[in-house]
Design a protein around this motif. Sequence first.
Motif, mmCIF file in Angstrom:
data_model
loop_
_atom_site.group_PDB
_atom_site.id
_atom_site.type_symbol
_atom_site.label_atom_id
_atom_site.label_comp_id
_atom_site.label_asym_id
_atom_site.label_seq_id
_atom_site.Cartn_x
_atom_site.Cartn_y
_atom_site.Cartn_z
ATOM 1 N N ILE A 46 -6.125 3.627 1.454
ATOM 2 C CA ILE A 46 -5.232 4.434 0.621
ATOM 3 C C ILE A 46 -4.117 3.558 0.047
ATOM 4 O O ILE A 46 -3.764 3.669 -1.131
ATOM 5 N N ILE A 47 -3.578 2.657 0.848
ATOM 6 C CA ILE A 47 -2.529 1.758 0.391
ATOM 7 C C ILE A 47 -3.073 0.837 -0.701
ATOM 8 O O ILE A 47 -2.410 0.601 -1.727
ATOM 9 N N ILE A 48 -4.262 0.334 -0.525
ATOM 10 C CA ILE A 48 -4.882 -0.548 -1.523
ATOM 11 C C ILE A 48 -5.096 0.209 -2.832
ATOM 12 O O ILE A 48 -4.804 -0.309 -3.921
ATOM 13 N N VAL A 49 -5.566 1.449 -2.772
ATOM 14 C CA VAL A 49 -5.793 2.258 -3.968
ATOM 15 C C VAL A 49 -4.461 2.546 -4.671
ATOM 16 O O VAL A 49 -4.362 2.483 -5.906
ATOM 17 N N LEU A 50 -3.419 2.850 -3.891
ATOM 18 C CA LEU A 50 -2.104 3.107 -4.484
ATOM 19 C C LEU A 50 -1.536 1.861 -5.161
ATOM 20 O O LEU A 50 -0.998 1.929 -6.270
ATOM 21 N N VAL A 51 -1.630 0.709 -4.491
ATOM 22 C CA VAL A 51 -1.135 -0.539 -5.072
ATOM 23 C C VAL A 51 -1.913 -0.865 -6.349
ATOM 24 O O VAL A 51 -1.320 -1.248 -7.370
ATOM 25 N N TYR A 52 -3.242 -0.689 -6.314
ATOM 26 C CA TYR A 52 -4.073 -0.922 -7.485
ATOM 27 C C TYR A 52 -3.635 0.006 -8.629
ATOM 28 O O TYR A 52 -3.499 -0.416 -9.776
ATOM 29 N N GLY A 53 -3.406 1.287 -8.326
ATOM 30 C CA GLY A 53 -2.986 2.261 -9.334
ATOM 31 C C GLY A 53 -1.634 1.894 -9.940
ATOM 32 O O GLY A 53 -1.428 1.994 -11.147
ATOM 33 N N ILE A 54 -0.705 1.454 -9.103
ATOM 34 C CA ILE A 54 0.618 1.075 -9.591
ATOM 35 C C ILE A 54 0.533 -0.148 -10.492
ATOM 36 O O ILE A 54 1.145 -0.199 -11.569
ATOM 37 N N ILE A 55 -0.236 -1.127 -10.066
ATOM 38 C CA ILE A 55 -0.404 -2.342 -10.881
ATOM 39 C C ILE A 55 -1.027 -1.996 -12.224
ATOM 40 O O ILE A 55 -0.558 -2.434 -13.283
ATOM 41 N N MET A 56 -2.085 -1.196 -12.226
ATOM 42 C CA MET A 56 -2.747 -0.810 -13.476
ATOM 43 C C MET A 56 -1.821 0.048 -14.339
ATOM 44 O O MET A 56 -1.814 -0.064 -15.567
ATOM 45 N N GLY A 57 -1.025 0.912 -13.720
ATOM 46 C CA GLY A 57 -0.084 1.746 -14.471
ATOM 47 C C GLY A 57 0.957 0.910 -15.191
ATOM 48 O O GLY A 57 1.226 1.110 -16.379
ATOM 49 N N PHE A 58 1.556 -0.058 -14.464
ATOM 50 C CA PHE A 58 2.560 -0.921 -15.097
ATOM 51 C C PHE A 58 1.932 -1.817 -16.167
ATOM 52 O O PHE A 58 2.533 -2.041 -17.228
ATOM 53 N N ALA A 59 0.738 -2.316 -15.902
ATOM 54 C CA ALA A 59 0.066 -3.178 -16.883
ATOM 55 C C ALA A 59 -0.252 -2.397 -18.152
ATOM 56 O O ALA A 59 -0.027 -2.878 -19.271
ATOM 57 N N THR A 60 -0.764 -1.175 -17.994
ATOM 58 C CA THR A 60 -1.086 -0.345 -19.157
ATOM 59 C C THR A 60 0.181 -0.005 -19.939
ATOM 60 O O THR A 60 0.207 -0.074 -21.174
ATOM 61 N N GLN A 61 1.253 0.344 -19.232
ATOM 62 C CA GLN A 61 2.525 0.661 -19.886
ATOM 63 C C GLN A 61 3.069 -0.555 -20.638
ATOM 64 O O GLN A 61 3.568 -0.433 -21.749
ATOM 65 N N ALA A 62 2.946 -1.728 -20.056
ATOM 66 C CA ALA A 62 3.436 -2.949 -20.715
ATOM 67 C C ALA A 62 2.655 -3.215 -21.999
ATOM 68 O O ALA A 62 3.247 -3.601 -23.023
ATOM 69 N N ILE A 63 1.360 -3.021 -21.959
ATOM 70 C CA ILE A 63 0.542 -3.239 -23.160
ATOM 71 C C ILE A 63 0.950 -2.265 -24.258
ATOM 72 O O ILE A 63 1.124 -2.651 -25.425
#
Length: 159
Positions: free
Chosen positions: A4-21
């Motif tokens: 669950i922690i890995i999925v959350l960290v992955y989601g946060i990273i992808m969320g910030f990356a998508t927002q930055a783009i």
Amino acid sequence: MGQIIIVLVYGIIMGFATQAIIENKGYNDNWFWWGFFFGIIALIVAAARPQCVSSIEMNRGLAEEQEKQNELKRKDGRMLQEDGWKCICGQLNASYVGTCSCGRTRADVEDIKKKKEQEQNQAGESERLKQLQQYKALLDCGALTEEEFTAKKKQLLNL
């Protein structure tokens, strides 16, 4: 629990990356949650979106382009003032350049320009002589007085 922690960290990273783009593309939309939930798919969609250019940025770009053109004109003027030379093709060359990119040498260009000037001078002289002959004919037929003819003659011959 670790997954669950890995999925959350992955989601946060992808969320910030998508927002930055999305922000780098010029949009003000919130794409964090798209990136969080859909991960790499949202990242690809965000990257595929076209660049958003506002009218302010377009005007700024036009102003920058105009400033570049003005700088080139100033540079061209300085180059010619510093003993640079302009080829017949329109290329401005520095004083230390002997051959233009079109293949003409500086001496060739100067010779061509001298020939053109001579041709223009000869054409101007022949035109002035024709006009003088016309005025002489007008003088002979009585349409002009001697004083008028003399004035025109001085004007045409630059006396």
